[in-house]
Write a protein that holds these residues in place. Structure first.
Motif, short mmCIF file in Angstrom:
data_model
loop_
_atom_site.label_atom_id
_atom_site.label_comp_id
_atom_site.label_asym_id
_atom_site.label_seq_id
_atom_site.Cartn_x
_atom_site.Cartn_y
_atom_site.Cartn_z
N GLY A 59 0.81 -1.21 0.00
CA GLY A 59 0.00 0.00 0.00
C GLY A 59 0.84 1.27 0.00
N HIS A 60 0.20 2.37 0.28
CA HIS A 60 0.88 3.66 0.26
C HIS A 60 1.91 3.78 1.39
N PRO A 61 2.94 4.58 1.17
CA PRO A 61 3.93 4.80 2.25
C PRO A 61 3.30 5.48 3.47
N ALA A 62 3.89 5.23 4.62
CA ALA A 62 3.40 5.81 5.87
C ALA A 62 3.43 7.34 5.82
N GLU A 63 4.40 7.89 5.09
CA GLU A 63 4.53 9.35 5.03
C GLU A 63 3.39 10.02 4.26
N ILE A 64 2.59 9.23 3.57
CA ILE A 64 1.39 9.73 2.91
C ILE A 64 0.15 9.42 3.75
N MET A 65 0.09 8.17 4.25
CA MET A 65 -1.11 7.74 4.96
C MET A 65 -1.28 8.42 6.31
N ASP A 66 -0.20 9.00 6.85
CA ASP A 66 -0.36 9.70 8.13
C ASP A 66 -1.39 10.83 8.00
N MET A 67 -1.38 11.53 6.87
CA MET A 67 -2.35 12.62 6.68
C MET A 67 -3.76 12.08 6.47
N SER A 68 -3.89 11.03 5.65
CA SER A 68 -5.21 10.46 5.39
C SER A 68 -5.86 9.96 6.67
N PHE A 69 -5.09 9.23 7.47
CA PHE A 69 -5.65 8.67 8.69
C PHE A 69 -5.83 9.74 9.77
N ALA A 70 -5.06 10.82 9.67
CA ALA A 70 -5.32 11.96 10.55
C ALA A 70 -6.70 12.55 10.25
#
Length: 381
Positions: A314-325
């Motif tokens: 899946g997407h890198p953590a450095e992208i998903m941090d914003m989505s999940f925020a």
């Protein structure tokens, strides 16, 4: 944000049901919401995207988890049911909530405060349900938040799709003709990364504005009937079904690779391909070969399911941090305003995007300018 949730407990007393791809990044979202006081119930949103070690770790930590990798259609539905039977008071999801699901389990949903939807596909369903008056509770359109679609859909999908394709096929992308079906934010990212890897990119679209945009971004725009003849690798990113249909398969090159980065396994009509194929075999892990009556062989990645999750991480953590925020803050928004909200779709307020973006900039060590009072007055802010 985890520190904020641990301190303030904005979800205290609530049951939160998440339909997600259980892997490391979604697991951290689950744990942050648990830190916020929620009782967590987690189910998988795709039969091939669950990572069993992650699901087991969440369960070992005390969460209610119903998910397993490689589930059959029957097992998948059976594992989704317990989340609704638990009568959640808040629902967060990365999959579509169908009108059938809502009407079938309406009693379970009567106490739901609201939900958060973070996929383009799911939002299409929610908007249709809202127009039909079928939504029984508020749903926040997480996917439409700037801190989600501008980054997750474009940069996250763009990178993770090609990571999944290259990891699975072990083939080079440079020099190939890549057909990207759909030029929304996800399609833009997939096309941009394909170009960066040295591919010649063709875009197919039904939206005339997006087609012009793809043309001005330097890509060839063709109808699928023409693109089918030229592509070496196909990636569907539309949220629609039958994008690559039965009539397209015989037109394709021998050895063409078909993959999907839209949410469901209907964009490439694998059922029609299987029906017309003279032979079907496993060519490599997560790659199925279909031999057509004309002698050509087409290869389908990850059964036509999400190639970036079923064939990658899946997407890198450095992208998903914003989505999940956005997910976490939207759940907090629903909890804080439960008494005043009504059934229907809700846009994520700009204040949530602004707060998340400022936190992200801080972690990146980036500072920006601030408007003076005079400038705010001039702009009417």
């Amino acid at each position: 944000m985890a520190e904020d949730f641990r301190e303030t407990k904005p979800l205290a007393g609530l049951r939160v049901a998440l339909s997600v791809h259980p892997e490391a990044k979604t697991a951290w979202l689950c744990r942050v919401m648990e830190m916020g006081g929620a009782e967590m119930h987690v189910t998988g949103s795709n039969p091939l995207s669950t990572q069993d070690d992650v699901a087991a770790a969440l369960a070992a930590g005390g969460m209610h988890v119903c998910a397993v990798h490689g589930a059959t259609a029957e097992q998948y539905r059976a594992r989704s049911t317990p989340c609704s039977k638990r009568r959640p008071t808040s629902l967060s999801t990365t999959a579509a909530i169908s009108s059938t699901g809502c009407t079938r389990s309406i009693r379970a949903y009567l106490q739901v405060i609201g939900g958060c939807e973070e996929t383009t596909t799911g939002i299409l369903r929610l908007l249709a349900m809202d127009r039909a008056g079928e939504l029984r509770f508020p749903m926040m359109l997480v996917n439409d938040a700037d801190c989600k679609h501008l980054f997750d859909n474009r940069y996250g999908t763009g990178q993770s799709v090609w990571d999944g394709i290259m990891r699975t096929t072990n083939l080079i992308v440079a020099g190939k003709e890549v057909v990207v079906c759909g030029y929304g934010w996800c399609g833009k990212g997939v096309a941009m990364r394909a170009h960066g890897l040295g591919a010649r990119v063709i875009v197919t679209e039904v939206d005339p504005v997006r087609a012009i945009e793809a043309h001005m971004d330097g890509f060839t725009v063709l109808p699928m009937d023409e693109a089918a003849k030229r592509g070496d690798i196909f990636v569907t990113v539309t949220g629609c079904d039958d994008v690559i249909s039965a009539r397209h398969f015989p037109m394709m090159k021998d050895g063409a690779i078909l993959s999907n980065a839209g949410h469901f396994d209907v964009e490439v009509n694998v059922a029609a391909l299987r029906k017309m194929a003279a032979e079907h075999y496993e060519a490599r892990h997560n790659i199925e070969g279909y031999v057509l009556p004309n002698g050509k062989t087409l290869f389908v990645l990850a059964e036509g399911r999400l190639v970036n999750l079923a064939s990658g991480d899946g997407h890198p953590a450095e992208i998903m941090d914003m989505s999940f925020a956005v997910q976490a803050m939207s759940a907090k928004y629903l909890a804080d305003r439960r008494a005043e909200l009504h059934p229907g779709v809700i846009r994520v307020p700009h204040e949530i995007d602004d707060a998340i973006a400022r936190k992200k900039l801080s972690t990146l060590g980036i500072t920006i300018d601030t408007l003076t009072d005079e400038q705010k007055k001039y702009l009417g802010v």
